[in-house]
Design an enzyme around this catalytic site. Sequence first.
Site, short mmCIF file in Angstrom:
data_model
loop_
_atom_site.label_atom_id
_atom_site.label_comp_id
_atom_site.label_asym_id
_atom_site.label_seq_id
_atom_site.Cartn_x
_atom_site.Cartn_y
_atom_site.Cartn_z
N HIS A 1 0.86 -1.27 -0.07
CA HIS A 1 0.09 -0.05 -0.10
C HIS A 1 0.87 1.12 0.06
O HIS A 1 0.29 2.35 -0.15
CB HIS A 1 -0.85 0.08 1.16
N ASP B 1 -3.01 -10.84 -1.82
CA ASP B 1 -3.62 -10.09 -0.60
C ASP B 1 -5.05 -9.61 -0.78
O ASP B 1 -5.43 -9.13 -2.01
CB ASP B 1 -2.72 -9.09 -0.14
#
Length: 349
Positions: A126, A163
């Site tokens: 991220h 993920d």
Amino acid sequence: MTQKVGIIRDDRYLEHKTGHIHPEHPSRLQAVHRMLDQGTGAGLIDMEAEMATMEQLELVHTPAHIKKVLKTADQEFTSLAPDTPASSKTYLAAWLAAGGCIRGLEAMLSGTCDACFALVRPPGHHALPNRVSGFCIFNNLGVTARFAAQRYGFERILVVDWDVHHGHGLNDLFYRDPGVFYFSTHDTLLYPHSGDWTEAGEGEGLGYTVNIPLPRDLEDEDMVDLYRGALPPLVRRYQPQLILVPAGFDGHRDDPVGRSRLTERAYGELTRLMLSLRREAKGVPLLLALEGGYDPPSLARSVREVLRALSVEEAEGTEGAPEKGASPRAQELLDQAREVHRQYGVWTD
């Protein structure tokens, strides 16, 4: 045949303290370490991490962001973002997380191991060039991909992100870059609420980003069939020279953050598929790096399945594609992905 599998394992990753109730807690990695100490099979090679250099971090991150992370050493506990706390040694763990992934890459290129799993924290997919995001401080695999391209001349790098959260940091970093093909499956109802079907790249990178939003009721078979249907033709067309896997396990049914139904079996099967793809791509380096997974017991079981799969290379000719057709749920997702991407002609016609 037993493979040599490198493990980046370092207790200094536990020095990133996030507070007792934060999901990204050191207990995640402690559970994985206990599992490793119990034994997972032959062929595992433990390696300590090395710190990334400033020059390596600056391949992705701004000097101001790096300096901000470094300054957290001045306080016992602070916050880099509302969801990303830091302690006085967070900077050290973050430097080692990016550096550990680079260490894994170089271990494979030197012949020390055939594949590598970097068991790092904090996670990275991220993280943005100028700020932290979603528990991530530096974009560990983003730095590694840029380093691989600059230092070793890799021109085609495949990133396979399983993920359950969309890795928008990686997505955005390589959105206009055909030298890095980003493939992600994720739940768009979860943070960061990005990664829709039509987010497919821009400019020269158009078609080199594949985002597949997942419904929450997918079972193991659906997930594995989806990957078996999408990735082999992608690898044949793209011919990657390096495969990177942001390996998050928050899609597990026991995870308190994700909302999915997968079990550790799915992650073992996905890893076996990655090995078959690695073989089809002429034995290119395969590096996995730990991302999410916030239930320590299920995280440890999932990592164990991945390591067991990595440790044994299947015999030649046993490719990842199943003899049967894909499950109806997987086929529906495959059809939609192909429909979106057919116009670009990058991996599907």
